[in-house]
Design a protein around this motif. Sequence first.
Motif, PDB file in Angstrom:
ATOM      1  N   GLY A  39       0.811  -1.207   0.000  1.00 25.65           N
ATOM      2  CA  GLY A  39       0.000   0.000   0.000  1.00 25.65           C
ATOM      3  C   GLY A  39       0.845   1.258   0.000  1.00 25.65           C
ATOM      4  O   GLY A  39       2.076   1.222  -0.187  1.00 25.65           O
ATOM      5  N   THR A  40       0.172   2.391   0.211  1.00 22.84           N
ATOM      6  CA  THR A  40       0.838   3.690   0.179  1.00 22.84           C
ATOM      7  C   THR A  40       0.708   4.386   1.512  1.00 22.84           C
ATOM      8  O   THR A  40      -0.160   4.060   2.343  1.00 22.84           O
ATOM      9  CB  THR A  40       0.229   4.569  -0.925  1.00 22.84           C
ATOM     10  OG1 THR A  40      -1.171   4.745  -0.647  1.00 22.84           O
ATOM     11  CG2 THR A  40       0.404   3.930  -2.296  1.00 22.84           C
ATOM     12  N   THR A  41       1.559   5.349   1.747  1.00 24.11           N
ATOM     13  CA  THR A  41       1.539   6.125   2.987  1.00 24.11           C
ATOM     14  C   THR A  41       0.359   7.104   2.984  1.00 24.11           C
ATOM     15  O   THR A  41      -0.182   7.433   1.922  1.00 24.11           O
ATOM     16  CB  THR A  41       2.853   6.906   3.144  1.00 24.11           C
ATOM     17  OG1 THR A  41       3.000   7.785   2.022  1.00 24.11           O
ATOM     18  CG2 THR A  41       4.037   5.967   3.207  1.00 24.11           C
ATOM     19  N   GLU A  42      -0.026   7.555   4.160  1.00 26.06           N
ATOM     20  CA  GLU A  42      -1.164   8.469   4.304  1.00 26.06           C
ATOM     21  C   GLU A  42      -0.728   9.876   4.677  1.00 26.06           C
ATOM     22  O   GLU A  42      -1.521  10.660   5.206  1.00 26.06           O
ATOM     23  CB  GLU A  42      -2.131   7.925   5.367  1.00 26.06           C
ATOM     24  CG  GLU A  42      -2.700   6.566   5.012  1.00 26.06           C
ATOM     25  CD  GLU A  42      -3.621   6.026   6.091  1.00 26.06           C
ATOM     26  OE1 GLU A  42      -3.719   6.692   7.163  1.00 26.06           O
ATOM     27  OE2 GLU A  42      -4.219   4.959   5.889  1.00 26.06           O
ATOM     28  N   ASP A  43       0.529  10.214   4.390  1.00 26.82           N
ATOM     29  CA  ASP A  43       1.043  11.538   4.731  1.00 26.82           C
ATOM     30  C   ASP A  43       0.940  12.517   3.581  1.00 26.82           C
ATOM     31  O   ASP A  43       1.524  13.594   3.617  1.00 26.82           O
ATOM     32  CB  ASP A  43       2.482  11.433   5.204  1.00 26.82           C
ATOM     33  CG  ASP A  43       3.383  10.741   4.171  1.00 26.82           C
ATOM     34  OD1 ASP A  43       2.866  10.348   3.100  1.00 26.82           O
ATOM     35  OD2 ASP A  43       4.592  10.584   4.437  1.00 26.82           O
ATOM     36  N   GLU A 103       5.064   4.333  -1.894  1.00 25.06           N
ATOM     37  CA  GLU A 103       4.811   2.899  -1.817  1.00 25.06           C
ATOM     38  C   GLU A 103       5.616   2.305  -0.660  1.00 25.06           C
ATOM     39  O   GLU A 103       6.835   2.477  -0.590  1.00 25.06           O
ATOM     40  CB  GLU A 103       5.205   2.221  -3.127  1.00 25.06           C
ATOM     41  CG  GLU A 103       4.420   2.680  -4.349  1.00 25.06           C
ATOM     42  CD  GLU A 103       3.007   2.135  -4.349  1.00 25.06           C
ATOM     43  OE1 GLU A 103       2.738   1.158  -3.617  1.00 25.06           O
ATOM     44  OE2 GLU A 103       2.182   2.691  -5.090  1.00 25.06           O
ATOM     45  N   ILE A 104       4.899   1.591   0.238  1.00 21.99           N
ATOM     46  CA  ILE A 104       5.546   1.044   1.423  1.00 21.99           C
ATOM     47  C   ILE A 104       6.175  -0.306   1.071  1.00 21.99           C
ATOM     48  O   ILE A 104       5.481  -1.230   0.631  1.00 21.99           O
ATOM     49  CB  ILE A 104       4.529   0.863   2.568  1.00 21.99           C
ATOM     50  CG1 ILE A 104       3.884   2.212   2.902  1.00 21.99           C
ATOM     51  CG2 ILE A 104       5.212   0.272   3.798  1.00 21.99           C
ATOM     52  CD1 ILE A 104       2.752   2.105   3.897  1.00 21.99           C
ATOM     53  N   PRO A 105       7.479  -0.458   1.234  1.00 23.99           N
ATOM     54  CA  PRO A 105       8.127  -1.727   0.865  1.00 23.99           C
ATOM     55  C   PRO A 105       7.864  -2.819   1.898  1.00 23.99           C
ATOM     56  O   PRO A 105       7.751  -2.550   3.099  1.00 23.99           O
ATOM     57  CB  PRO A 105       9.612  -1.350   0.820  1.00 23.99           C
ATOM     58  CG  PRO A 105       9.741  -0.218   1.779  1.00 23.99           C
ATOM     59  CD  PRO A 105       8.454   0.549   1.701  1.00 23.99           C
ATOM     60  N   ARG A 106       7.736  -4.033   1.444  1.00 19.69           N
ATOM     61  CA  ARG A 106       7.623  -5.195   2.321  1.00 19.69           C
ATOM     62  C   ARG A 106       9.027  -5.751   2.510  1.00 19.69           C
ATOM     63  O   ARG A 106       9.531  -6.539   1.716  1.00 19.69           O
ATOM     64  CB  ARG A 106       6.692  -6.234   1.701  1.00 19.69           C
ATOM     65  CG  ARG A 106       5.237  -5.812   1.751  1.00 19.69           C
ATOM     66  CD  ARG A 106       4.383  -6.436   0.681  1.00 19.69           C
ATOM     67  NE  ARG A 106       4.532  -7.887   0.534  1.00 19.69           N
ATOM     68  CZ  ARG A 106       3.894  -8.595  -0.401  1.00 19.69           C
ATOM     69  NH1 ARG A 106       3.061  -7.973  -1.249  1.00 19.69           N
ATOM     70  NH2 ARG A 106       4.068  -9.887  -0.481  1.00 19.69           N
ATOM     71  N   VAL A 136     -10.020  -5.840   2.431  1.00 16.22           N
ATOM     72  CA  VAL A 136      -9.170  -6.213   1.292  1.00 16.22           C
ATOM     73  C   VAL A 136      -8.105  -5.127   1.127  1.00 16.22           C
ATOM     74  O   VAL A 136      -8.398  -4.045   0.601  1.00 16.22           O
ATOM     75  CB  VAL A 136      -9.979  -6.379   0.006  1.00 16.22           C
ATOM     76  CG1 VAL A 136      -9.060  -6.833  -1.130  1.00 16.22           C
ATOM     77  CG2 VAL A 136     -11.112  -7.372   0.204  1.00 16.22           C
ATOM     78  N   PRO A 137      -6.842  -5.367   1.575  1.00 17.89           N
ATOM     79  CA  PRO A 137      -5.807  -4.330   1.458  1.00 17.89           C
ATOM     80  C   PRO A 137      -5.306  -4.122   0.037  1.00 17.89           C
ATOM     81  O   PRO A 137      -4.712  -3.083  -0.253  1.00 17.89           O
ATOM     82  CB  PRO A 137      -4.693  -4.855   2.368  1.00 17.89           C
ATOM     83  CG  PRO A 137      -4.897  -6.319   2.427  1.00 17.89           C
ATOM     84  CD  PRO A 137      -6.364  -6.545   2.298  1.00 17.89           C
ATOM     85  N   GLY A 138      -5.539  -5.080  -0.844  1.00 20.73           N
ATOM     86  CA  GLY A 138      -5.058  -4.876  -2.203  1.00 20.73           C
ATOM     87  C   GLY A 138      -5.165  -6.132  -3.038  1.00 20.73           C
ATOM     88  O   GLY A 138      -5.541  -7.207  -2.554  1.00 20.73           O
ATOM     89  N   VAL A 139      -4.889  -5.965  -4.322  1.00 24.05           N
ATOM     90  CA  VAL A 139      -4.910  -7.068  -5.283  1.00 24.05           C
ATOM     91  C   VAL A 139      -3.572  -7.101  -5.999  1.00 24.05           C
ATOM     92  O   VAL A 139      -2.834  -6.104  -6.031  1.00 24.05           O
ATOM     93  CB  VAL A 139      -6.053  -6.915  -6.310  1.00 24.05           C
ATOM     94  CG1 VAL A 139      -7.410  -6.940  -5.609  1.00 24.05           C
ATOM     95  CG2 VAL A 139      -5.874  -5.665  -7.141  1.00 24.05           C
ATOM     96  N   ALA A 140      -3.302  -8.237  -6.555  1.00 26.26           N
ATOM     97  CA  ALA A 140      -2.042  -8.398  -7.311  1.00 26.26           C
ATOM     98  C   ALA A 140      -2.152  -9.655  -8.149  1.00 26.26           C
ATOM     99  O   ALA A 140      -3.085 -10.443  -8.000  1.00 26.26           O
ATOM    100  CB  ALA A 140      -0.849  -8.465  -6.373  1.00 26.26           C
TER     101      ALA A 140
END
Length: 762
Positions: free
Chosen positions: A560-564, A569-572, A662-666
Amino acid sequence: MTSDDEPGSQQPDGPSGPARRSRRAGRTSQSYDFRARFGDPESTERREGLREPVRRERRVPGRDRLTVRELMEQMGVENQPTPPQSAPPQSPPSPSAPAQSPPPPRPGPPPGQRPPAPGPRAQRPPEQPPADVTQALPPVADTPPPVDLSEAATAERAQRESRGQVPSPPPLPARGPAEPTAEPAVPAGDSAAGQAPEGPAEAGEPEAAAAAPRRPRRPLEPTPDLTDAFKRARAKRRRQSRTARTPGKGRKAAVRSTGRVLVALACVLTLVGTGYMWNLKRGWNGSWNNVAAVDGNDPNIRDKNAQYGDETYLIVGTDSRSGKNAKLGGGDTTTIEGIRADTILLVNIPADRSRVVAVSWPRDLQVDRPECQDWDPETGDYGTDLPAATGVKINSVYAEGGPTCLVKTLTQMSGLNINHFIAMDFEGFEKVVNEIGGVNVCSTVPLYDYELGYILRKAGTKKLTGRRALNYVRARNISAEGNGDYGRIKRQQLFMSSLLRSTLSSDVLSNPNKLNKIVKTFITYSTVDRVDTDSLIQLADSMQGVEAGRVTFLTIPTSGTTEDGENNEIPRTDDIDAIFDAIIDDKPLPGEKKETSPEKSGESSTAEAPATSAAKAPASTGKTEATAQYPTNVSVRVLNGSGESGVATAVMNTLISSGFNVPGVADASNKRSDTVVRYGAGEKDSAATLAAMFPGARIQEDRTVKAGVEIILGSDFAGTSSISSPPDPGSTVSVGQLPKVDNSSDLPNDLSVTNAGDTTCT
């Protein structure tokens, strides 16, 4: 034999030796008076009555020789001091030369008178001698020793003298007008040019004769000793004559000779081709635009010994708007300043050259920048210190700290030993694609970007060149994709896969002229570090035989992405570590074509790529029971393993409407034929709750799933209309159970993978 001095002759013979007195010289009554009959000896007037001397009156060498003084007195020349001269070497008279008459006898006193007593001569004042009077005569050399004139001795002497030849000395400086030159007298029977023969001085001659001035001539090279060559030639002729008499051997000899000629021709052609490529390579070297980037001693390199022999390239596509780049769309220097990393690709080639792995980095990935130095993109110089920063976009790292700072950042995140750097801007990319001749791309839907316009007006396969190819790989706002930068990364990977296939299968590598243009264009529009022609040629040679199916593209996974407001894009990080651990340890990666054993020589050298065909459904271990959970307590990631575009997004919308998080799709790392729900520790009930909604779905434990559950949609998925309502919370559900996933690595299931050998139109 007729004398030239008979009546009617054009020129009298000159003196050829000392005078000889006749038998009547002692008689007084009828003496032979030369002066009374012929007059003054200096006169050149032609007179009648000259006769050819008889044999006994002819000159006999070495008998009654005159001294120089006596000869000069007979010729009426005053005794003047002359510089010493050396006599030229005497040579035997030529057979073709005319017979020479003896000189006239020395004049004596009149009959009845005694010769005057010798006395001192009166000295005359020096005056300029007439042009036809000889100034000086060389001394007469002693009688040379007898010479062996046999044929064998003559041939041996000529061969020895020819081998002993030395270059002629340089020409003597010109004499001034006040220095009279004394030329040695040359008999009339010598060469037509009237010059004495040149050559090395014979033994016994004075040193002055060897040092006499000679006309400069071109140096003669020694005659080689051909004795052995003559022997070999005679032996070869004897062998050929014997072969000609033997039936069949002559034909075989001709075949062998023809074979040698063909081999020699092949060698010549190989040398010509090698020389041509060498000239090209020599022209390529020294033309690279170099910049400091790579640091082989970075402490963040992970297990450096395990990476020995690996080649790792950092390839950056920059978004500079300066120069001609502003005309390619997307703004100019007034709207976008500096140079940022628009495309970042980290390519690893292991030491055994068995595969190629290319990892794409999203341009908006959030990273922590280490301490660096300011970088001036115009000059390529580094300046003041740049302090470390956290939570910045990776493309800004290149804009502020340049290639060195970007290499440091990626090294601390990946642990790879980056030993090569390449950067290219928009203009360079466009020109390289044009030199290649275009690249084929395929899309199932038309592509339109609201900033760049239409990329592809129609679905299907299309060859792109120039501007259209550039827009295809840089467009980020295509509504049909709906995933921003990830759709662009996928298109870039597909483009490079097609480019690789066309390069390997076309005549690019076998066409020196085309290859030369491509390489020159690449060198002109790229900036590199530790990249040169020799290293690239060695790399290409070492990768001979590597198929496109062994080239895999991966994308850095994010959560996902940051909310600032920056939308980074937040790396895993755990999954990123797993990816590069597998690369460093040479472990299998999803989507790679697997090599078959050498024993299966009749089959294809590679197996079917998992990314291009659905994996077979594993055998079920039976049913399992679980307790249904509330949908709001279940976090689900939807992965599309069916190969059909848009399926994951449709399922996501359905699950959200049912209350699931659902945090996301891929896209799934591998395509599947069945639908499976995978879970981690403590998530079995959540997985069973979701699987109960999808007909035929089964659950499977997977330690790589760190949070929540993941559903991988297979090709058996019948669409959103087949999805049922969630089971009642607290109820018991019974679903199929699969064995635990046996992973040798911690690679996640949702890696975005593109195989270069995949020709599926997506």
